[in-house]
Design an enzyme around this catalytic site. Structure first.
Site, PDB file in Angstrom:
ATOM      1  N   HIS C 154      46.917  50.528  48.856  1.00 23.22           N
ATOM      2  CA  HIS C 154      47.658  51.240  47.807  1.00 23.22           C
ATOM      3  C   HIS C 154      49.089  50.727  47.796  1.00 23.22           C
ATOM      4  CE1 HIS C 154      48.590  53.723  51.401  1.00 23.22           C
ATOM      5  NE2 HIS C 154      49.775  53.812  50.840  1.00 23.22           N
ATOM      6  N   HIS C 200      45.394  58.386  47.912  1.00 19.79           N
ATOM      7  CA  HIS C 200      46.248  57.716  46.935  1.00 19.79           C
ATOM      8  C   HIS C 200      45.820  56.269  46.742  1.00 19.79           C
ATOM      9  CE1 HIS C 200      47.966  56.900  50.760  1.00 19.79           C
ATOM     10  NE2 HIS C 200      49.233  56.859  50.481  1.00 19.79           N
ATOM     11  N   HIS C 247      51.482  60.640  58.961  1.00 19.97           N
ATOM     12  CA  HIS C 247      52.038  61.265  57.764  1.00 19.97           C
ATOM     13  C   HIS C 247      51.448  62.673  57.621  1.00 19.97           C
ATOM     14  CE1 HIS C 247      53.895  57.752  55.960  1.00 19.97           C
ATOM     15  NE2 HIS C 247      52.775  57.106  55.783  1.00 19.97           N
ATOM     16  N   TYR C 256      55.369  51.470  59.173  1.00 19.66           N
ATOM     17  CA  TYR C 256      56.095  50.754  58.128  1.00 19.66           C
ATOM     18  C   TYR C 256      56.895  49.627  58.759  1.00 19.66           C
ATOM     19  CZ  TYR C 256      55.508  54.606  54.724  1.00 19.66           C
ATOM     20  OH  TYR C 256      55.015  55.553  53.859  1.00 19.66           O
ATOM     21  N   GLU C 266      52.993  48.497  54.793  1.00 22.54           N
ATOM     22  CA  GLU C 266      52.490  49.551  55.661  1.00 22.54           C
ATOM     23  C   GLU C 266      51.135  49.139  56.221  1.00 22.54           C
ATOM     24  OE1 GLU C 266      51.050  53.190  53.753  1.00 22.54           O
ATOM     25  OE2 GLU C 266      51.931  54.398  55.358  1.00 22.54           O
TER      26      GLU C 266
END
Lengths: 308, 308, 308, 308
Positions: C154, C200, C247, C256, C266
């Site tokens: 993503h 996502h 997260h 990251y 990431e």
């Protein structure tokens, strides 16, 4: 020095039928590093995270099995003391000359009552790259070549006089019992012995014949890497005996498989750290299925019968 | 909406012999959450990370097996369309009234050529605590009660007319083939079907009898939690069939075991995400051992013969 | 077909300052596979477990950032429909000729209100070895070369008109909101959008400037392999921004870091599978520290300010 | 006995500002088991997989820090010998009466040149359920209550005379150096000491003030459970210092956090097993960032300055 006497498993010398095929297997599939060959045609291996020159010696022979299993002792005076103590105890003892194995000092060899040849040594060359001793990375490329155990960890040997060998290892060599399997007559059928804070550095199981090898075990860093080991076995058509699963005994995780000569080996992760003041753990026959294979709760027939 | 038509497996209604024993098993050992009971004596369960009111219904009966497997479709108009399409295709179809299952809207029920009853529904109550929707923690206490899968994931059903069911699921319901096992005559023996980007939402295997349940599968978050699942099976004397191991097919990790009524279930982790434009993967009989059990490379007999 | 419309992220074309240095980084450290170069000097990469010819294109330029992010749509007619719908909605749209990118069909390009260029395509060559489609092993040697993500997963883009882009993606392209960060005025500051059952496929964050790249994310199979990714970053002196950590938002695990041109990327594992009928999750500013870094509960300054 | 002399870390007695708040933290969040309280108001804890009655003692006080760190020695005669040797070496030594700590025999207390009080003891009651010694399960319910480390593992103490303490621990107590940090003047700034085959049972760092506590470390079984530990810290708003990450030094994985009194603690997994014949590993200042935090390659300021 808090770690004295016998400090750790040193190596196993096993017999293989086709030495090139065996060497290819231990190098490419198990992922050990070949560190030498000698005039007898023996091939030497170490695991990527070990410092000793070797942990495994393959000897070409016409039948599989184990020649001897060896322990490193703290120093020369410890070696001499063990020689005296073993003789005093009545075990058959001999000295093997330095250099008989590559880079290895004198060995004190004795016969255990289970019919196994056990060697002690105080000196073996280290084989470690200087960059591993100065700001080292946590692992190297070798950690991902084949199964790539971090070390040879322990062995399980099958033989006749378990009580005698238990007595010798605990009374003379300073090992202690961490777990045992008790049969319905109150006899110890399998004994797990530690010279450290590991759940086992060596184990012995009762068997009709002396001097048998059940397996040599190699340490894997995690359960996830044990899955990877199983994948590599599948990719290479390695015959697998049991696992992946949890042992109830020692709480370790395991895959048992066979090398090309039929010698069983284990890839092993997990387990726990017992201390000298800890009472040993007893396993009884009614729950031995979970002792061997905690998930499947099954006493696999091969575990009891197939040895080399 | 990119995820349309059939959006996911909704629930399985299975038959159990002793409903209280079964409910205790699915609650305490598998770690599902009981969310309701109805007048017929059926008991409803959801997994901790699911939002639907239930993913499993236990129906008291005198023989084990599956009553029906159900999928959630996007909305009412999708449901209506599937009803028309199924009838046009020639499948036996009926409407089940809203409320026949707790908190569930109307269902469109059809018979698959393999002899299975499949339901589609567009509406089922959600059961989700408000704190899961606002600054939620990554997991809750329920994630560590029993085996605690995150969701019911898929099912494998054994039956007669595989080709017919494959045709119905792909041509009418919009599933696609992701992997299949081909026998030596070029027939598809087992087909893995996806309505999403999962390697399988449902699978069918060729069998002499129609309408059989091979297993209902529950999703575990990691290989390490699959070991934990196996430990809990061992602790609770759950009869285990196969595993822990890697499937070659779908690349997932598995333990197969049986519930107290003899219905097989799976705890499953890993796998991969295939997409609609990906060609399906073919498995052939000569390598089906690795397809089932990649580590042991073994086509376990029970896998082929034991169903409910 | 249950997965329709936009089926998945297809690729990112990013700008790099020193293309050879960048190519070496993405190949040797991130472990992608170089699959082509074109006359413009662009370098193409795919992840080992992807089938598309590429997921990443590096374009030599004098400043870092993203040229465009692209999605694969189901087929040509879907592509045509989106073109019409985008124009009807009022977005600036153009057609890019087939072949402008290696092995890729025509693209429909539009400008999102956040200032980003987004491409849709229906056709891209597959690059998959035949042995991956017939009795495949679970992984290949490429899975252990460098960090070796399984796929590009993503992107997070920072730009100006979040509300407009949210509207466009949900109303025209069929994405749905899965999670969002709400500021103290009730505005959506960051929106997480899915075209599948992933938490996502793309996300947008409010920023003073349009068209900015926050990061491109690559999927890692497990938390243990994320540690391995971090080890490889350490071994290669890759500048790391945040992590390894969890997260709160999306429940994924993350590191990251920055590529040699300063583009953030990431490595990402875990997360969960939301479905179309699931209400989205709201994060508020008072708990955004845990939303970003659940362990450290800290809203790292770089996350809000450093983009390319 | 191969494990002799000092056999393991026994316990830490630390000072806490609000004993009830501290006890709640160590019980509910860290997941230790409260095993007793004494007349002085001290609260005792053990980890679920330990056998000793306690590994941690909280003493109510008006400032945080450590009262003493204690090691278990093999037996009474070893204790007596160490007392003589410590006196001969010139360390301030005293005897603490049996029973001063619950279930604990006489202690030999000495002052280390870094300003720390160290106790040795040979006897402490075991607290282990009989079912853990007969066909035990691999873990119990307590293994999932809070963070639930398996044991207290080691400590890092900051103080003045590092060279003196190193000399005392190696020459008198039989510890050996496994790794050290060398400053640019060739001084040892941090020393890692082992009485076993662990990479550290205690470590000392150079600091301007004597007698400081850097952290007490608790052993976590895997990197995946370390993520779980971090999740639980996030859920409970525990202030976290560093991690999750990999240490270069000792190769362990870590999260550093603070208890409610400001005492730093560590949850720690991984690492390796060094042996007495292994040369120690040197870390230099130019790479100390990776020594502390291998992923981020960062020498966090708090690590150097925040102690109690």
């Amino acid at each position: 020095m808090a770690l004295t006497g016998v400090t750790r498993p040193g190596h196993a010398q096993i017999r293989v039928l086709d030495v090139e095929k065996a060497a290819a297997f231990y190098s490419d599939v198990l992922g050990l590093i070949e560190t030498g060959r000698d005039k007898q045609g023996r091939v030497y291996f170490k695991a990527w995270d070990e410092r000793d020159l070797f942990c495994l010696v393959l000897r070409p022979a016409d039948r599989a099995g184990i020649d001897h299993f060896a322990f490193r002792v703290l120093d020369r005076s410890t070696l001499d003391k063990f020689e005296r103590d073993l003789k005093a105890w009545g075990a058959p003892v001999e000295r093997i000359a330095a250099g008989e194995l590559l880079g290895t000092g004198e060995r004190v060899r004795f016969q255990a009552p289970t019919g196994h040849t056990i060697d002690l040594f105080a000196e073996k060359d280290h084989n470690v790259a200087p960059e591993r001793l100065h700001n080292p990375s946590p692992w190297t490329r070798d950690a991902e070549r084949g199964i790539a155990p971090i070390r040879m960890d322990h062995t399980l040997l099958y033989g006749t006089d378990i009580d005698g060998t238990l007595k010798l290892f605990t009374e003379v060599l300073g090992f202690r019992l961490t777990e045992w399997v008790e049969d319905d007559n109150g006899q110890k059928n399998v004994v797990f012995l530690s010279c450290s804070a590991k759940a086992h550095d060596i184990a012995f199981g009762r068997f009709a014949e002396p001097g048998k090898l059940h397996h040599v075990s190699y340490r894997i860093e995690s359960w996830e890497k044990l899955l990877r080991a199983g994948d590599i076995m599948g990719m290479n058509h390695v015959p697998v005996d049991i696992g992946p699963t949890r042992h109830g005994i020692t709480r370790g995780n395991t895959i048992y498989a066979w090398d090309p000569s039929g010698n069983r080996f284990e890839t092993f992760s997990g387990s726990y750290d017992p201390y000298p003041d800890w009472a040993p753990i007893k396993w009884t026959m009614d729950d031995l299925g979970r002792g061997l294979d905690y998930t499947q709760q099954k006493l696999h027939e091969t575990f009891l019968t197939v040895v080399t």
